[in-house]
Design a protein around this motif. Structure first.
Motif, PDB file in Angstrom:
ATOM      1  N   THR A   1       0.820  -1.212   0.000  1.00 42.88           N
ATOM      2  CA  THR A   1       0.000   0.000   0.000  1.00 42.88           C
ATOM      3  C   THR A   1       0.852   1.260   0.000  1.00 42.88           C
ATOM      4  O   THR A   1       0.382   2.322  -0.408  1.00 42.88           O
ATOM      5  CB  THR A   1      -0.962   0.057   1.206  1.00 42.88           C
ATOM      6  OG1 THR A   1      -0.215   0.122   2.411  1.00 42.88           O
ATOM      7  CG2 THR A   1      -1.908  -1.126   1.210  1.00 42.88           C
TER       8      THR A   1
ATOM      9  N   VAL B   1      -1.608   6.034   5.516  1.00 43.88           N
ATOM     10  CA  VAL B   1      -0.858   4.824   5.167  1.00 43.88           C
ATOM     11  C   VAL B   1       0.416   4.736   6.010  1.00 43.88           C
ATOM     12  O   VAL B   1       0.706   3.706   6.624  1.00 43.88           O
ATOM     13  CB  VAL B   1      -0.542   4.781   3.655  1.00 43.88           C
ATOM     14  CG1 VAL B   1       0.408   3.634   3.345  1.00 43.88           C
ATOM     15  CG2 VAL B   1      -1.822   4.658   2.841  1.00 43.88           C
TER      16      VAL B   1
ATOM     17  N   ASP C   1      -5.202  -0.190   2.391  1.00 49.05           N
ATOM     18  CA  ASP C   1      -5.589  -0.365   0.998  1.00 49.05           C
ATOM     19  C   ASP C   1      -6.683   0.624   0.610  1.00 49.05           C
ATOM     20  O   ASP C   1      -6.645   1.224  -0.475  1.00 49.05           O
ATOM     21  CB  ASP C   1      -6.051  -1.809   0.778  1.00 49.05           C
ATOM     22  CG  ASP C   1      -6.093  -2.211  -0.682  1.00 49.05           C
ATOM     23  OD1 ASP C   1      -5.174  -1.826  -1.444  1.00 49.05           O
ATOM     24  OD2 ASP C   1      -7.039  -2.907  -1.064  1.00 49.05           O
TER      25      ASP C   1
ATOM     26  N   ARG D   1      -5.064   4.061   0.375  1.00 54.84           N
ATOM     27  CA  ARG D   1      -4.263   4.179  -0.840  1.00 54.84           C
ATOM     28  C   ARG D   1      -5.149   4.334  -2.065  1.00 54.84           C
ATOM     29  O   ARG D   1      -4.873   5.166  -2.944  1.00 54.84           O
ATOM     30  CB  ARG D   1      -3.337   2.959  -0.994  1.00 54.84           C
ATOM     31  CG  ARG D   1      -2.503   2.961  -2.268  1.00 54.84           C
ATOM     32  CD  ARG D   1      -1.578   4.185  -2.325  1.00 54.84           C
ATOM     33  NE  ARG D   1      -0.916   4.332  -3.587  1.00 54.84           N
ATOM     34  CZ  ARG D   1       0.340   3.948  -3.827  1.00 54.84           C
ATOM     35  NH1 ARG D   1       1.069   3.388  -2.884  1.00 54.84           N
ATOM     36  NH2 ARG D   1       0.867   4.145  -5.026  1.00 54.84           N
ATOM     37  N   GLU D   2      -6.202   3.561  -2.154  1.00 52.75           N
ATOM     38  CA  GLU D   2      -7.094   3.680  -3.300  1.00 52.75           C
ATOM     39  C   GLU D   2      -7.695   5.084  -3.374  1.00 52.75           C
ATOM     40  O   GLU D   2      -7.875   5.635  -4.459  1.00 52.75           O
ATOM     41  CB  GLU D   2      -8.203   2.624  -3.231  1.00 52.75           C
ATOM     42  CG  GLU D   2      -9.087   2.610  -4.452  1.00 52.75           C
ATOM     43  CD  GLU D   2     -10.135   1.508  -4.436  1.00 52.75           C
ATOM     44  OE1 GLU D   2     -10.890   1.421  -5.417  1.00 52.75           O
ATOM     45  OE2 GLU D   2     -10.209   0.735  -3.455  1.00 52.75           O
TER      46      GLU D   2
ATOM     47  N   LYS E   1      -4.725  -0.340  -5.907  1.00 54.79           N
ATOM     48  CA  LYS E   1      -5.309  -1.347  -5.028  1.00 54.79           C
ATOM     49  C   LYS E   1      -4.287  -2.462  -4.836  1.00 54.79           C
ATOM     50  O   LYS E   1      -3.528  -2.775  -5.744  1.00 54.79           O
ATOM     51  CB  LYS E   1      -6.563  -1.952  -5.642  1.00 54.79           C
ATOM     52  CG  LYS E   1      -7.657  -0.969  -5.934  1.00 54.79           C
ATOM     53  CD  LYS E   1      -8.790  -1.687  -6.618  1.00 54.79           C
ATOM     54  CE  LYS E   1      -9.755  -0.713  -7.244  1.00 54.79           C
ATOM     55  NZ  LYS E   1     -10.797  -1.378  -7.994  1.00 54.79           N
ATOM     56  N   THR E   2      -4.308  -3.068  -3.659  1.00 60.27           N
ATOM     57  CA  THR E   2      -3.432  -4.200  -3.409  1.00 60.27           C
ATOM     58  C   THR E   2      -3.843  -5.392  -4.250  1.00 60.27           C
ATOM     59  O   THR E   2      -3.023  -6.080  -4.820  1.00 60.27           O
ATOM     60  CB  THR E   2      -3.451  -4.574  -1.905  1.00 60.27           C
ATOM     61  OG1 THR E   2      -3.018  -3.428  -1.175  1.00 60.27           O
ATOM     62  CG2 THR E   2      -2.535  -5.736  -1.616  1.00 60.27           C
TER      63      THR E   2
END
Length: 172
Positions: free
Chosen positions: A26, A46, A159, A162-163, A169-170
């Motif tokens: 991430t 994050v 995740d 981050r998105e 995405k992971t």
């Protein structure tokens, strides 16, 4: 089917590695500013989640070695205690994403060594806490499973963050 210790230990190590990898993913390619961005209504970032997971893992690793009782909990929630708690979920002055990732790698390596060497059946009483009745014991095995669950849960949080930052995405 008989489970042998080395198989069980390897399963724990593999499970930890998988979820640590998701969490580290991430952060891949983020700047320090992005890693410290609140990209949702949550206070979480994050970089802060990686920092938090590292701190929690280190705490539980100490507990697994029988050192859990020496870590006193806060008895009074002063503004300073609350601020320190909040600071573990974000990068503060002087901290970088690279720095928290490097610390996380050290903590993970130390925990992995404990998975390989500690008696998984040893049990220690959980420290007193408002949410925990006295007299509850956890085995070292359960501690490692708890570290894995914490890592997986926070990897999911990271995740989503981050998105929200750039669409990465992971998985998927």
């Amino acid at each position: 089917m008989t489970t042998n210790q080395s198989g069980e230990r390897q399963d724990i190590l593999d499970f930890l590695a998988k979820h640590r990898s998701f969490l580290r993913h991430t952060a891949q390619g983020l700047t320090d500013e992005q890693a410290n961005t609140r990209s949702t209504v949550s206070e979480l970032t994050v970089g802060g989640l990686i920092k938090h997971v590292s701190t929690v893992e280190q705490h539980w690793a100490e507990f697994a070695q029988g050192n859990g009782q020496s870590t006193p909990g806060a008895t009074e929630y002063t503004p300073e205690v609350i601020a320190a708690w909040q600071d573990q979920f974000r990068l503060v002055e002087g901290e970088t994403l690279a720095g928290v990732l490097a610390e996380y790698e050290k903590v993970a390596a130390a925990t992995d060594e404990l998975v390989r060497t500690l008696d998984l059946d040893a049990a220690y009483e959980l420290p007193a806490a408002p949410w925990q009745p006295p007299g509850v014991f956890w085995t070292v095995r359960r501690v490692f499973l708890h570290i894995t669950a914490e890592t997986a849960q926070h990897a999911g949080h990271a995740d989503i963050l981050r998105e929200s930052i750039d669409g990465q995405k992971t998985m998927g």
